[in-house]
Design an enzyme around this catalytic site. Structure first.
Site, mmCIF file in Angstrom:
data_model
loop_
_atom_site.group_PDB
_atom_site.id
_atom_site.type_symbol
_atom_site.label_atom_id
_atom_site.label_comp_id
_atom_site.label_asym_id
_atom_site.label_seq_id
_atom_site.Cartn_x
_atom_site.Cartn_y
_atom_site.Cartn_z
ATOM 1 N N TYR A 180 -11.836 -3.363 7.176
ATOM 2 C CA TYR A 180 -11.564 -1.931 7.038
ATOM 3 C C TYR A 180 -12.279 -1.288 5.851
ATOM 4 O O TYR A 180 -12.149 -0.088 5.631
ATOM 5 C CB TYR A 180 -10.055 -1.702 6.914
ATOM 6 C CG TYR A 180 -9.276 -2.238 8.098
ATOM 7 C CD1 TYR A 180 -9.221 -1.539 9.299
ATOM 8 C CD2 TYR A 180 -8.608 -3.462 8.016
ATOM 9 C CE1 TYR A 180 -8.519 -2.033 10.382
ATOM 10 C CE2 TYR A 180 -7.902 -3.958 9.093
ATOM 11 C CZ TYR A 180 -7.859 -3.248 10.278
ATOM 12 O OH TYR A 180 -7.173 -3.747 11.361
ATOM 13 N N HIS A 212 -10.532 5.702 7.389
ATOM 14 C CA HIS A 212 -9.093 5.576 7.138
ATOM 15 C C HIS A 212 -8.795 5.029 5.746
ATOM 16 O O HIS A 212 -7.653 5.052 5.302
ATOM 17 C CB HIS A 212 -8.468 4.658 8.194
ATOM 18 C CG HIS A 212 -7.104 5.076 8.650
ATOM 19 N ND1 HIS A 212 -6.622 6.367 8.533
ATOM 20 C CD2 HIS A 212 -6.102 4.361 9.230
ATOM 21 C CE1 HIS A 212 -5.397 6.435 9.029
ATOM 22 N NE2 HIS A 212 -5.057 5.235 9.447
ATOM 23 N N PHE A 246 -0.715 -2.699 5.253
ATOM 24 C CA PHE A 246 -1.367 -1.949 6.326
ATOM 25 C C PHE A 246 -0.798 -0.535 6.332
ATOM 26 O O PHE A 246 0.333 -0.289 5.916
ATOM 27 C CB PHE A 246 -1.258 -2.633 7.684
ATOM 28 C CG PHE A 246 -2.139 -3.850 7.785
ATOM 29 C CD1 PHE A 246 -3.461 -3.732 8.167
ATOM 30 C CD2 PHE A 246 -1.653 -5.117 7.463
ATOM 31 C CE1 PHE A 246 -4.294 -4.851 8.233
ATOM 32 C CE2 PHE A 246 -2.465 -6.224 7.525
ATOM 33 C CZ PHE A 246 -3.797 -6.100 7.913
ATOM 34 N N ASN A 265 0.396 1.780 8.325
ATOM 35 C CA ASN A 265 1.618 2.292 8.947
ATOM 36 C C ASN A 265 2.897 1.852 8.249
ATOM 37 O O ASN A 265 3.975 2.370 8.558
ATOM 38 C CB ASN A 265 1.670 1.880 10.420
ATOM 39 C CG ASN A 265 0.577 2.534 11.241
ATOM 40 O OD1 ASN A 265 -0.205 3.325 10.727
ATOM 41 N ND2 ASN A 265 0.522 2.190 12.517
ATOM 42 N N ASN A 321 0.413 8.340 9.897
ATOM 43 C CA ASN A 321 1.453 7.308 9.917
ATOM 44 C C ASN A 321 1.740 6.709 8.542
ATOM 45 O O ASN A 321 2.867 6.297 8.261
ATOM 46 C CB ASN A 321 1.080 6.202 10.901
ATOM 47 C CG ASN A 321 1.193 6.657 12.345
ATOM 48 O OD1 ASN A 321 2.026 7.503 12.678
ATOM 49 N ND2 ASN A 321 0.352 6.099 13.210
#
Length: 260
Positions: free
Chosen positions: A79, A84, A129, A131, A177
């Site tokens: 990532y 994001h 993570f 969320n 989220n």
């Protein structure tokens, strides 16, 4: 000579503080009485000075309360450099500029402490993570008893044009989220500042998930580096001069104007 003791001192008595003794002027010579009066005056002066110094309390300036700066993103090489994860990158830029290490692991986050100016700060990159970010941020705030007004959450926002910054004093999660999780772990409170970093909307019919996990191209990266510089300055202003000045700096400037 026998000196009778009166139940109350007469008008011509000289009293000595702390001793409880008094001497009547009619029972001693005038010269001795003058010396006694002088001693009594000195004794009263010393008593007054003692009283004034014992009640003086030194003033101590209150220590600045710490801020918590949180960058949201996903852990792991997969990532790194994606849209994001701009919250992580913004926090890394702040840490580098201020000489703060965020390599320790605490509260399910990469964590570090330092100062921006004279203000103590804590930096956190949740490793839960995106969320589940609140599982990290909530316990940090609870443990250190940080007022929500001094928790700055930095994250990506598709509703803003690419590289645009927006600083707000409070608000909802806007479908993000990570922010939804943070608000849930703040017991539903939305009263904390947030720095949103625009990543734009996916082109055409591209899936949203694929878009936010997409890396930046070279031109976007150059623009984003300028955004990080301005985000760093906005954070410094926020901590040292207050929200209003920082919001004016951030919200009145267009992304391409920041290049100059």
């Amino acid at each position: 000579m026998f000196i009778p003791v009166a139940p109350f001192p007469p008008a011509n008595a000289v009293r000595f503080p702390y001793s409880g003794y008094c001497i009547c002027s009619g029972l001693v010579s005038s010269a001795r009485m003058t010396r006694l009066k002088a001693l009594a005056s000195l004794s009263r002066s010393a008593a007054s000075e003692h009283s004034s110094t014992s009640t003086t309390t030194p003033q101590v300036e209150p220590k600045p309360k710490p801020w918590l700066l949180v960058g949201l993103g996903n852990p792991g090489k997969k990532y790194q450099g994606t849209r994001h994860n701009v919250g992580f990158e913004m926090l890394d830029a702040i840490a580098k500029a201020e000489g703060i290490s965020i390599s320790s692991v605490s509260f399910k986050a990469l964590f570090g402490k330092g100062r921006i100016g004279n203000v103590p700060v804590m930096l956190a990159k949740p490793q839960t993570f995106m969320n589940a970010s609140g599982e990290s941020v909530g316990p940090i705030v609870s443990y250190y008893k940080i007022p929500l007004s001094q928790v700055l959450v930095i994250y990506d926002d598709m509703d803003l044009p690419f590289a645009k910054l927006r600083l707000l004093p409070k608000g909802g999660h806007g479908g993000h989220n990570g922010m939804r999780s943070v608000i849930d772990h703040f017991r539903g409170s939305r009263d904390f500042p947030r720095l949103r970093i625009g990543i734009g909307r996916p082109p055409g019919k591209m899936d949203t998930v694929n878009f936010v996990l997409q890396p930046f191209n070279r031109q976007e990266r150059e623009e984003l580096d300028i955004t990080f510089q301005n985000g760093l300055e906005a954070t410094r202003i926020l901590l040292l001069e207050g929200f209003n000045k920082s919001a004016t700096f951030v919200n009145s400037t267009k992304p391409m104007e920041q290049l100059g």
